[in-house]
Scaffold this motif. Structure first.
Motif, short mmCIF file in Angstrom:
data_model
loop_
_atom_site.label_atom_id
_atom_site.label_comp_id
_atom_site.label_asym_id
_atom_site.label_seq_id
_atom_site.Cartn_x
_atom_site.Cartn_y
_atom_site.Cartn_z
N VAL A 31 0.84 -1.20 0.00
CA VAL A 31 0.00 0.00 0.00
C VAL A 31 0.87 1.26 0.00
O VAL A 31 0.67 2.19 -0.79
N ALA A 32 1.89 1.28 0.88
CA ALA A 32 2.78 2.45 0.95
C ALA A 32 3.57 2.61 -0.33
O ALA A 32 3.80 3.73 -0.80
N GLY A 33 4.01 1.47 -0.91
CA GLY A 33 4.81 1.54 -2.14
C GLY A 33 4.02 2.09 -3.31
O GLY A 33 4.49 2.98 -4.04
N ILE A 34 2.80 1.59 -3.51
CA ILE A 34 1.97 2.09 -4.61
C ILE A 34 1.60 3.54 -4.39
O ILE A 34 1.59 4.36 -5.32
N ASN A 35 1.31 3.90 -3.15
CA ASN A 35 0.97 5.29 -2.84
C ASN A 35 2.15 6.22 -3.12
O ASN A 35 1.98 7.30 -3.68
N PHE A 36 3.37 5.79 -2.75
CA PHE A 36 4.56 6.61 -3.00
C PHE A 36 4.81 6.79 -4.49
O PHE A 36 5.04 7.89 -4.98
N VAL A 37 4.74 5.70 -5.23
CA VAL A 37 4.99 5.77 -6.68
C VAL A 37 3.96 6.65 -7.37
O VAL A 37 4.27 7.42 -8.29
N SER A 38 2.70 6.57 -6.93
CA SER A 38 1.64 7.36 -7.57
C SER A 38 1.83 8.86 -7.37
O SER A 38 1.23 9.65 -8.10
N LYS A 39 2.68 9.26 -6.41
CA LYS A 39 2.91 10.68 -6.18
C LYS A 39 3.71 11.32 -7.30
O LYS A 39 3.52 12.50 -7.62
N PHE A 40 4.65 10.56 -7.90
CA PHE A 40 5.51 11.17 -8.92
C PHE A 40 5.42 10.49 -10.29
O PHE A 40 6.13 10.88 -11.22
N VAL A 41 4.57 9.48 -10.42
CA VAL A 41 4.38 8.81 -11.71
C VAL A 41 2.97 9.08 -12.21
O VAL A 41 2.01 8.98 -11.45
N ASP A 42 2.86 9.42 -13.48
CA ASP A 42 1.56 9.74 -14.06
C ASP A 42 0.76 8.46 -14.34
O ASP A 42 1.30 7.35 -14.37
N ASN A 43 -0.53 8.65 -14.59
CA ASN A 43 -1.43 7.57 -15.04
C ASN A 43 -1.51 6.41 -14.05
O ASN A 43 -1.64 5.25 -14.44
N ILE A 44 -1.39 6.70 -12.77
CA ILE A 44 -1.56 5.65 -11.77
C ILE A 44 -2.31 6.24 -10.59
O ILE A 44 -1.75 6.98 -9.80
N LYS A 45 -3.58 5.95 -10.50
CA LYS A 45 -4.41 6.43 -9.40
C LYS A 45 -5.33 5.30 -8.93
O LYS A 45 -6.54 5.38 -9.05
N PRO A 46 -4.74 4.20 -8.42
CA PRO A 46 -5.59 3.09 -7.96
C PRO A 46 -6.32 3.44 -6.68
O PRO A 46 -5.80 4.19 -5.86
N ASP A 47 -7.51 2.88 -6.51
CA ASP A 47 -8.21 3.12 -5.26
C ASP A 47 -7.66 2.18 -4.17
O ASP A 47 -6.80 1.33 -4.43
N PHE A 48 -8.15 2.37 -2.98
CA PHE A 48 -7.62 1.64 -1.83
C PHE A 48 -7.79 0.13 -1.99
O PHE A 48 -6.93 -0.64 -1.54
N TRP A 49 -8.87 -0.30 -2.63
CA TRP A 49 -9.14 -1.74 -2.72
C TRP A 49 -8.14 -2.44 -3.64
O TRP A 49 -7.79 -3.60 -3.41
#
Length: 576
Positions: A31-49
């Motif tokens: 969860v933390a890894g995907i959230n961190f990557v989504s901060k600086f990488v475009d086209n990635i906005k997955p929901d919590f599930w």
């Protein structure tokens, strides 16, 4: 006491070495890894599930991997965990392959260093060399704590890393190539060292002193290698920030040039001042009336002088708050500040030194003319000072047109009184205030239809205008006087709570609203019927006031017209 502490320590180690904790740690890391990557990488906005599903999958994989593994293989964890996480990110985003190469290298480097340091710290601080590093409990403990520390590291990096610059670097191969090469060289080095040093640790496991040296060397080496990657990253971010500043400056200069070109051609007064050092940069001849050399004067002292001299008393506070009193930070953030206010026309024409500027105000004879000040705030890149460009525009025609539109929307065109909609709003505003008591009147003309039928609508309009004039002459300026439509009028008199005051209004109205006419059928008279209600006898709503006053008006009509009735909450009665 020592036994209790030892017992508690063993419980904690048992929890940290369990499969449930490994599962939770895997979920947290994902969860933390995907959230961190989504901060600086475009086209990635997955929901919590999505994050939770991938984390659960990683937890199951980790448990299966440890169950079917019989030896301590740290190099497998160092590659396998980042690789699976990056593949999951690829499945929910669309980016060039280079982006995932960068992310994978960063994950491998961080996980490798954290894993090695976790092993070294735990061995130095908590366990004797006689323990079996290859046992299942140990492997789960190292794996779980690596994931926990990696999770905390990612949360910290999300807060402290310059995300905008990081995004710029990652998407530019030329900017990130050196960093990526360093990351993979170091990652491969750490993997090779881990692969070769693990057997050595088993061989020297009985020599505690030598083991401690190996572990300290491991912490120092890995930390220095990781620090090197972040040093390179920060240098890249610094270069990116400088490039952003240059791009921003070029945009600001271009915007300023276009803005100044378009506005100065229409402004009747333009100048600039240094808000940081509080002096005029470029003066307008209008300032010559203040001193021979206004540039030597403090700008805020200077502008206060002109505000006191030119600005309408009711607008001075607004001008000061919107344009003058804002600090440098507020001005630099706003970029453009605007304010409309009134200036003394006669004094302004004296100060303007050219015929072109004076021509702007020739079409108005009002004492006070409306102008708009626009402050464009630009930071000087060389000095860091905030420069404010001020342009003054004549907006008199625009304001007058706006006043006409407002008047058309709120006033009755025939009588100049409030219309029904604006009257309701104003009356309800009074009823919602602290001093909400007052008297509400409804007026209706008796036999008015006969005027239109026998003498035409122009005469009917004249009667309505005369009634409006009489109402305004009898009631106070603060009272809401309105034409509701046709021959129906209303008045709300705030603060009027005594019957004597009501009486002093309705009696002269009944006397003066008396119009005699001839018709083929004979003479007829136009009179007025009045219904009155006191707001204190209602629930302070306009609709309720209107309903009760209308009942009183109907009672006056039924009683023979040309009279008034008061609604007292129980019945209508006349006080004449």
């Amino acid at each position: 006491m020592v036994r209790v502490e030892s017992f508690m320590f063993n419980i904690i180690i048992a929890i940290l070495s369990s499969f449930p904790f490994l599962f939770i740690a895997s979920v947290s890391f994902t969860v933390a890894g995907i959230n961190f990557v989504s901060k600086f990488v475009d086209n990635i906005k997955p929901d919590f599930w999505y994050k939770l599903a991938f984390g659960s999958l990683n937890g199951i994989i980790a448990i299966v991997a440890e169950t079917f593994t019989t030896s301590n293989a740290p190099y497998i964890i160092m590659i396998f965990v980042p690789l699976v996480t990056v593949l999951e990110i690829m499945s929910i985003s669309k980016n060039p392959l280079w982006i995932y190469v960068v992310i994978l290298g960063a994950f491998i480097l961080n996980v490798s260093v954290i894993y090695n340091n976790v092993v070294a710290v735990l061995e130095i601080g908590s366990f004797s060399s006689s323990q079996n590093l290859n046992s299942l409990d140990y492997r789960i403990l190292f794996f779980s704590l690596t994931l926990v520390v990696s999770t905390l590291a990612q949360l910290l990096l999300t807060k402290v890393l310059p995300i905008r610059e990081l995004n710029f670097i990652v998407y530019r191969v030329d900017r990130s190539l050196m960093l990526v090469i360093y990351i993979y060289i170091v990652s491969i080095t750490l993997l090779v060292v881990s692969f070769t040093s693990a057997p050595v640790i088993y061989v020297v496991s009985g020599e505690e002193v030598l083991l401690r040296i190996i572990y300290f060397e491991m912490i120092l080496k890995d930390t220095v290698m990781l620090a090197g990657a972040y040093v390179i990253l920060l240098f890249c971010c610094r270069d990116a920030r400088s490039e952003f500043a240059i791009i921003s400056l070029k945009k600001n200069l271009q915007w300023e040039k276009e803005f100044r070109t378009s506005t100065q051609t229409k402004a009747f007064c333009s100048y600039s001042y240094n808000a940081t050092r509080e002096w005029l940069e470029f003066e307008h001849p209008i300032f010559s009336s203040y001193s021979d050399n206004p540039c030597n004067e403090n700008y805020y002292v200077l502008i206060q002088y002109y505000i006191d001299m030119l600005v309408h008393p009711e607008d001075k506070a607004k001008v000061l708050s919107e344009l003058v009193e804002k600090d440098i930070k507020q001005k630099s953030q706003s970029k453009l500040l605007t304010s409309q206010f009134r200036l003394n026309r006669e004094l302004l024409l004296k100060l303007l030194d050219n015929a072109e500027s004076r021509e702007l105000f020739k079409n108005t004879s009002r004492e006070w003319v409306w102008v708009e000040a626009r402050d464009t705030c630009i930071t000087d890149i060389s000095s860091g000072d905030l420069i404010v460009y001020v342009d003054l525009f004549n907006v008199e025609d625009m304001v007058q047109e706006k006043e006409k539109l407002v008047s058309a929307a709120t006033m009755d065109a025939l009588t100049g009184l409030n219309n029904r909609a604006s009257a309701e709003i104003r009356i309800q505003s009074f009823l919602s205030s602290k001093s909400k008591d007052g008297a509400f009147f409804i007026f209706d003309l008796d036999n008015f239809k006969q005027v239109n039928d026998t003498h035409g609508h122009p005469e009917g309009d004249r009667v309505l205008q005369e009634v409006a004039r009489i109402l305004k002459s009898i009631f106070r300026s603060e009272d809401v006087v309105a034409r509701l439509g046709g021959d129906e009028f209303c008045v709300f008199a705030p603060g009027m709570v005594s019957m004597d005051a009501v009486y002093r209004c309705v009696v002269p109205l009944l006397e003066r609203c008396h119009f005699e006419y001839d018709s083929p059928e004979g003479k007829f008279v136009v009179t007025m019927s009045i219904g009155v209600v006191l707001a204190s006898s209602t629930d302070y709503k306009y609709s309720t006031l209107y309903k009760y006053a209308d009942k009183a008006l109907y009672s006056a009509k039924e009683a023979g017209k040309n009279q008034w009735k008061l609604y007292d909450g129980l019945r209508t009665n006349s006080i004449c």
